[in-house]
Motif scaffolding. Structure first.
Motif, PDB file in Angstrom:
ATOM      1  N   ALA A  92       0.865  -1.188   0.000  1.00  0.00           N
ATOM      2  CA  ALA A  92       0.000   0.000   0.000  1.00  0.00           C
ATOM      3  C   ALA A  92       0.892   1.226   0.000  1.00  0.00           C
ATOM      4  CB  ALA A  92      -0.886   0.014   1.241  1.00  0.00           C
ATOM      5  N   ASP A  93       0.529   2.258  -0.758  1.00  0.00           N
ATOM      6  CA  ASP A  93       1.274   3.521  -0.696  1.00  0.00           C
ATOM      7  C   ASP A  93       0.564   4.446   0.299  1.00  0.00           C
ATOM      8  OD1 ASP A  93      -0.853   3.625  -2.437  1.00  0.00           O
ATOM      9  OD2 ASP A  93       0.247   4.497  -4.100  1.00  0.00           O
ATOM     10  N   ILE A  94       1.319   5.334   0.931  1.00  0.00           N
ATOM     11  CA  ILE A  94       0.779   6.014   2.115  1.00  0.00           C
ATOM     12  C   ILE A  94       0.821   7.544   2.049  1.00  0.00           C
ATOM     13  CG2 ILE A  94       1.423   4.020   3.546  1.00  0.00           C
ATOM     14  CD1 ILE A  94       3.694   5.681   4.758  1.00  0.00           C
TER      15      ILE A  94
ATOM     16  N   ALA B 143      -5.693  13.206  -1.902  1.00  0.00           N
ATOM     17  CA  ALA B 143      -6.487  13.425  -3.112  1.00  0.00           C
ATOM     18  C   ALA B 143      -6.269  12.327  -4.144  1.00  0.00           C
ATOM     19  CB  ALA B 143      -6.146  14.784  -3.706  1.00  0.00           C
ATOM     20  N   CYS B 144      -5.578  11.241  -3.729  1.00  0.00           N
ATOM     21  CA  CYS B 144      -5.443  10.101  -4.643  1.00  0.00           C
ATOM     22  C   CYS B 144      -5.962   8.835  -3.960  1.00  0.00           C
ATOM     23  CB  CYS B 144      -3.997   9.940  -5.091  1.00  0.00           C
ATOM     24  SG  CYS B 144      -3.829   8.925  -6.571  1.00  0.00           S
ATOM     25  N   GLY B 145      -6.421   8.989  -2.722  1.00  0.00           N
ATOM     26  CA  GLY B 145      -7.038   7.841  -2.038  1.00  0.00           C
ATOM     27  C   GLY B 145      -6.077   6.895  -1.352  1.00  0.00           C
ATOM     28  N   HIS B 146      -4.818   7.329  -1.150  1.00  0.00           N
ATOM     29  CA  HIS B 146      -3.867   6.429  -0.489  1.00  0.00           C
ATOM     30  C   HIS B 146      -4.267   6.182   0.968  1.00  0.00           C
ATOM     31  CE1 HIS B 146      -0.526   7.545  -3.634  1.00  0.00           C
ATOM     32  NE2 HIS B 146      -1.669   7.182  -4.189  1.00  0.00           N
ATOM     33  N   ASP B 147      -5.112   7.080   1.535  1.00  0.00           N
ATOM     34  CA  ASP B 147      -5.654   6.830   2.881  1.00  0.00           C
ATOM     35  C   ASP B 147      -6.447   5.523   2.910  1.00  0.00           C
ATOM     36  OD1 ASP B 147      -7.441   8.060   1.137  1.00  0.00           O
ATOM     37  OD2 ASP B 147      -8.496   9.184   2.682  1.00  0.00           O
TER      38      ASP B 147
ATOM     39  N   ALA C  42       6.061   7.993  -0.383  1.00  0.00           N
ATOM     40  CA  ALA C  42       6.563   8.733  -1.557  1.00  0.00           C
ATOM     41  C   ALA C  42       6.220   8.131  -2.914  1.00  0.00           C
ATOM     42  CB  ALA C  42       8.077   8.912  -1.443  1.00  0.00           C
ATOM     43  N   GLU C  43       5.012   7.593  -3.074  1.00  0.00           N
ATOM     44  CA  GLU C  43       4.637   7.089  -4.403  1.00  0.00           C
ATOM     45  C   GLU C  43       4.447   8.241  -5.377  1.00  0.00           C
ATOM     46  OE1 GLU C  43       2.642   6.056  -7.861  1.00  0.00           O
ATOM     47  OE2 GLU C  43       1.609   7.256  -6.360  1.00  0.00           O
ATOM     48  N   GLU C  44       3.986   9.386  -4.847  1.00  0.00           N
ATOM     49  CA  GLU C  44       3.641  10.519  -5.711  1.00  0.00           C
ATOM     50  C   GLU C  44       4.868  11.217  -6.283  1.00  0.00           C
ATOM     51  OE1 GLU C  44       0.736  10.985  -6.709  1.00  0.00           O
ATOM     52  OE2 GLU C  44      -0.687  10.299  -5.207  1.00  0.00           O
ATOM     53  N   GLY C  45       6.047  10.810  -5.844  1.00  0.00           N
ATOM     54  CA  GLY C  45       7.264  11.393  -6.407  1.00  0.00           C
ATOM     55  C   GLY C  45       7.855  12.468  -5.515  1.00  0.00           C
TER      56      GLY C  45
ATOM     57  N   LEU D 122      -3.165  -2.680  -5.180  1.00  0.00           N
ATOM     58  CA  LEU D 122      -4.337  -2.130  -5.872  1.00  0.00           C
ATOM     59  C   LEU D 122      -4.319  -0.612  -5.762  1.00  0.00           C
ATOM     60  CD1 LEU D 122      -6.436  -1.028  -3.529  1.00  0.00           C
ATOM     61  CD2 LEU D 122      -7.104  -3.395  -3.403  1.00  0.00           C
ATOM     62  N   HIS D 123      -5.116   0.016  -6.612  1.00  0.00           N
ATOM     63  CA  HIS D 123      -5.351   1.458  -6.498  1.00  0.00           C
ATOM     64  C   HIS D 123      -6.841   1.719  -6.542  1.00  0.00           C
ATOM     65  CE1 HIS D 123      -4.796   5.680  -6.490  1.00  0.00           C
ATOM     66  NE2 HIS D 123      -3.486   5.571  -6.591  1.00  0.00           N
ATOM     67  N   ILE D 124      -7.307   2.526  -5.610  1.00  0.00           N
ATOM     68  CA  ILE D 124      -8.705   2.924  -5.634  1.00  0.00           C
ATOM     69  C   ILE D 124      -8.904   3.811  -6.859  1.00  0.00           C
ATOM     70  CG2 ILE D 124      -8.550   5.053  -4.230  1.00  0.00           C
ATOM     71  CD1 ILE D 124     -11.020   3.230  -2.709  1.00  0.00           C
TER      72      ILE D 124
HETATM   73 NI    NI Z   1      -2.240   7.254  -6.306  1.00  0.00          NI
END
Ligand code: NI
Length: 434
Positions: free
Chosen positions: A99-101, A132-136, A167-170, A200-202
């Motif tokens: 999961a990305d956080i 705003a990308c749903g990583h929560d 840090a998935e968003e860069g 997965l990604h929401i």
């Molecule tokens: Ni994302």
């Protein structure tokens, strides 16, 4: 004799299958019971978002919960990430779930009771911070999977590595490598060696509870391009005294657009070149010496990616040269394409069907967004998919997209994500038990 052996083999396989089905029903029930807690976690993380590589409180909270489950926890990993190990009672493969956080520099506009009020200084600008990308939701779902699978430890045939990745968003080039790339560098796929990885990604634009997957290229590779056009300055009234970098830049932008439209085999895979920023000049009647272009490149195929890079360089350099200017092209290699292992995808689709129901599992088109899950997939077979979450009461046409201030998801979709990840894990373990 051969027949008897075959019969015994079929019987053992059937028993394994029956056990997995039983475990899956148990997981379904436990996920239902845990739903209020999953929603509570999501609201906590939503209200307290943190930017890439700054997920200090987020990481601590994740680590605390995983420790309370009695798991072996490593924290921090790759700056603010968390890794936890769950050893099943029976021997089997090592499966990783990721999961990305991290959150984004976006000021939330939703009037939710748990809307984010966080503010930070980002690149010298005051901004809000928002999931705003749903990583929560990704964090909350994986915490739930960890809790449920821990409860079923006695029946698990193998080991699970839970990866909560920052840090998935860069990050800025100065902070690179980060995210998945750094986690791998720090050994997340070793000790014990991971054999397959799921994530997965929401998706706010797919119906709630739908699972969408694709074999092969699912998400694009992203690379950046910087082009520094060097000309010769002059008075705006006497362009013949100049080598005008503004005009050369406009020709380069036009030229770059023919790479995708005229020189790329689009029936094989798509590609995108976007120049998103142009900087040059200070006043209307001064032809500047230089101009700077910045762009983003999206591709799905390794060979195509290489060719597009080469052509960008050639096109920019030669157009500049024809005008007597010079173009310095710098390609910034960022995330590779997210490519689902074909053999693994075929094997795992039944797990999605079991989690969401046949009518809710669909094949998706490739998307031109990128995801650093791809770094794991370059090392081990991986399977990444989308979980639909647009609230039924909203109009799909006006549904806000990811990375926007109004981004919204249906929390009820999370339970399907939890079941999907848990089912993928137990099915993989059954298939590759030792
Ligand atoms: Ni994302």
């Amino acid at each position: 004799m051969k027949k008897i052996i075959l019969f015994i083999f079929a019987l053992v396989a059937f028993q394994g299958f029956a056990q997995t089905t039983k475990l899956s029903s148990k997981i379904e029930q436990q996920a239902k019971e845990l739903e209020p807690k999953i929603i509570e976690w999501r609201r906590y993380f939503h209200e307290h978002p943190e930017l890439s590589n700054r997920e200090v409180k987020t990481g601590a909270k994740i680590a605390e919960h995983l420790k309370s489950l009695g798991l072996e926890v490593q924290y921090p990993v790759a700056k603010t990430g968390v890794v936890a190990l769950l050893k099943g009672a029976k021997p089997g493969p090592v499966v990783a779930l990721r999961a990305d956080i991290d959150a984004l520099p976006v000021t939330e506009r939703n009037s939710l009771p748990f809307a984010s009020k966080e503010k930070v200084n980002f690149g010298g600008q005051e901004t809000g911070v928002m999931h705003a990308c749903g990583h929560d939701t990704h964090i909350s779902m994986l915490l739930a999977v960890a809790e449920i699978l821990t409860k079923n430890k006695a029946e698990l045939k193998g080991t699970i590595k839970f990866i909560f990745q920052p840090a998935e968003e860069g990050v800025s080039p100065a902070e690179a490598p980060a995210g998945a790339e750094l986690m791998i560098k720090e050994g997340v796929l070793e000790n014990p060696k991971v054999e397959a990885i799921f994530g997965l990604h929401i998706q706010s634009l797919l119906p709630s509870g739908q699972l969408a997957y694709r074999s092969g290229g699912l998400m694009a590779a992203v690379d950046g391009v910087d082009i520094n056009v060097k000309g010769k300055g002059a008075h705006g009234a006497t362009p013949w005294d100049s080598v005008d970098p503004i005009v050369v830049s406009s020709q380069i932008i036009q030229g770059l657009q023919t790479i995708v439209s005229r020189q790329t085999e689009l029936s094989k895979a798509g590609a995108v070149i976007t120049i998103g920023s142009i900087h040059g000049g200070i006043r209307r009647n001064i032809i500047p010496e230089t101009a700077m272009l910045e762009g983003t490149i999206r591709t799905f195929d390794n060979d195509m990616q290489k060719k597009v890079h080469e052509k960008i360089k050639l096109t920019a350099e030669k157009i500049a040269e024809s005008a007597g200017a010079k173009a310095e092209v710098n390609i910034l290699v960022m995330y590779p394409a997210t490519v689902n292992d074909a053999a693994l995808t075929v094997k795992m689709v039944p797990s999605l069907v079991r989690a969401a129901g046949k009518e809710n599992v669909v094949i998706t088109q490739p998307v031109t967004m990128a995801e650093d899950f791809s770094f794991y997939q370059r090392k081990v077979p991986g399977f990444f998919f989308f979980l639909g979450a647009y609230p039924a009461e909203m109009n799909l046409k006006s549904q806000p997209t990811h990375h926007t201030a109004d981004f919204m998801i249906d929390e009820k979709a999370m339970i399907t994500g939890v079941k999907a990840l848990a089912n993928l894990t137990i099915d993989y373990m059954e298939m590759f038990k030792k």
